[in-house]
Design an enzyme around this catalytic site. Structure first.
Site, mmCIF file in Angstrom:
data_model
loop_
_atom_site.group_PDB
_atom_site.id
_atom_site.type_symbol
_atom_site.label_atom_id
_atom_site.label_comp_id
_atom_site.label_asym_id
_atom_site.label_seq_id
_atom_site.Cartn_x
_atom_site.Cartn_y
_atom_site.Cartn_z
ATOM 1 C CD GLU A 147 -2.693 -1.634 2.156
ATOM 2 O OE1 GLU A 147 -2.383 -1.573 2.994
ATOM 3 O OE2 GLU A 147 -3.852 -2.026 2.016
ATOM 4 C CG HIS B 256 -7.107 -2.948 8.073
ATOM 5 N ND1 HIS B 256 -6.778 -4.235 7.829
ATOM 6 C CD2 HIS B 256 -6.943 -2.353 7.177
ATOM 7 C CE1 HIS B 256 -5.934 -4.072 6.441
ATOM 8 N NE2 HIS B 256 -6.126 -2.800 6.324
ATOM 9 C CG HIS C 223 -8.715 -1.148 2.923
ATOM 10 N ND1 HIS C 223 -7.999 -0.796 1.750
ATOM 11 C CD2 HIS C 223 -8.007 -1.538 3.642
ATOM 12 C CE1 HIS C 223 -6.746 -0.935 2.044
ATOM 13 N NE2 HIS C 223 -6.551 -1.381 3.256
HETATM 14 ZN ZN LIG Z 1 -4.891 -2.078 4.306
#
Ligand SMILES: [Zn+2]
Length: 260
Positions: free
Chosen positions: A77, A98, A159
Site C-alpha cells: 500500500e 484496520h 478496507h
Molecule cells: Zn490495508
C-alpha cells in the site's frame, strides 16, 4: 533537535507494536511510513507482522516508489502513503490500519461526519469516507485524492483507515481519535442516535483551532464538514410506550374495527 534516521526507525517499531496491541491490525495488516528526507521515505515491509518489527526490517524508498535500501519488498500500500506525501508537504508520517469499529463504519459505507465531540472537531474536523479502490493498486489512492488536502484522517471504503501528521506519533494519535470516535458514535447509535452540536458551536470550535494554531491552513468551517444539528433535523417524532400499552392500543383498534 531533529531525530536521526535510527531514532525514526525505532519510532516505527514502537508504533507498530502499539497498533498491534490495540487490535487495529491482524496478521501482516497495516503499514507505517516516515518522510526522512526530500526524496527519502522510511517504510514498513510487506508481509511482516507490524507488532514484532525490528528496525532493520524497514526499507527506504524514493517518492516515486523505488526501493533505495533494504532487502524486503515494500508495503503493497506504498502508493497510498506516497500520494499523501506528494499532496501535502506538511505531512511527515502516515499510518494505515484496520481498526475494527472505524473499519465497521467504512464497510457500512458511512463517514464519521457528525459534529459530536469538541475534541474530535478540534483535532480532525470530520473523517470522510474515500471511495473503494483495490488495495495495492493506484485505484486505492485515487479515491482518497479529493480528501487529502482538507483532512488529516479518512476511512477507506470496505478496507480500513489512514491518518497522517507532522510526525509518526501525531499520525498514530489521530488514528486513535478516529477509532475512539467510531466507538462513541456506535454507542450513541445503540442508545437511540447521536445528536450533533449546533452549527454555531461547531463554528466556535473551528475559530478555536486558529487560536491554538491547529491545522492553520484548514481552519475555515465548511458547513457539512462536520454535519451540525441543523443539517440532520430529527423529523420523525419519537414516543416511548410499554408493551402493555401497545397491546391495549392494538386491542382497542381491533375492537373498533369489529374484529372481536
Ligand atoms: Zn490495508
Amino acid at each position: 533537535m531533529p531525530q536521526t534516521e535510527q531514532q525514526l526507525r525505532d519510532d516505527i517499531v514502537d508504533v507498530g507494536r502499539r497498533m498491534s496491541e490495540k487490535g487495529w491490525i491482524a496478521a501482516s495488516d497495516g503499514n507505517i511510513t516516515i518522510r526522512v528526507g526530500e526524496d527519502r521515505i522510511l517504510a514498513t515491509p510487506a508481509g511482516v507482522c507490524k507488532g514484532t518489527l525490528a528496525p532493520e526490517d524497514l526499507i527506504v524508498c524514493s517518492l516515486a516508489g523505488e526501493r533505495l535500501e533494504g532487502t524486503r519488498p515494500p508495503t503493497t500500500e506504498l502508493e497510498m502513503h506516497l500520494t499523501i506525501y506528494r499532496t501535502r508537504p506538511d505531512i511527515h508520517a502516515v499510518v494505515h490500519a484496520h481498526p475494527p469499529t472505524a473499519t465497521g463504519f467504512a464497510v457500512a459505507g458511512r463517514p464519521l461526519n457528525l459534529g459530536l465531540l469538541p475534541e474530535v472537531i478540534l483535532c480532525l474536523g470530520a473523517v470522510p469516507l474515500a471511495e473503494y479502490g483495490l488495495p495495492g493498486t493506484p485505484a486505492l489512492a485515487e479515491g482518497m485524492r479529493p480528501y487529502i488536502p482538507k483532512f488529516d484522517a479518512m476511512l477507506l471504503a470496505n478496507h480500513g483507515a489512514v491518518a497522517y501528521g507532522e510526525n509518526v506519533f501525531k499520525a498514530f494519535f489521530r488514528m486513535d481519535t478516529v477509532e475512539h470516535f467510531a466507538r462513541i458514535t456506535l454507542a450513541a447509535e445503540l442508545l437511540g442516535g447521536a445528536r450533533p452540536l449546533a452549527r454555531v458551536e461547531i463554528q466556535k470550535l473551528f475559530d478555536a483551532r486558529g487560536r491554538y494554531g491547529l491545522n492553520a491552513s484548514r481552519n475555515h468551517y465548511e458547513p457539512g464538514w462536520p454535519l451540525a444539528a441543523e443539517d440532520v433535523p430529527d423529523n420523525a417524532e419519537k414516543i416511548e410506550i410499554t408493551r402493555e400499552q401497545l397491546v391495549a392500543i392494538i386491542d382497542e383498534a381491533l375492537k373498533v374495527r369489529g374484529v372481536y
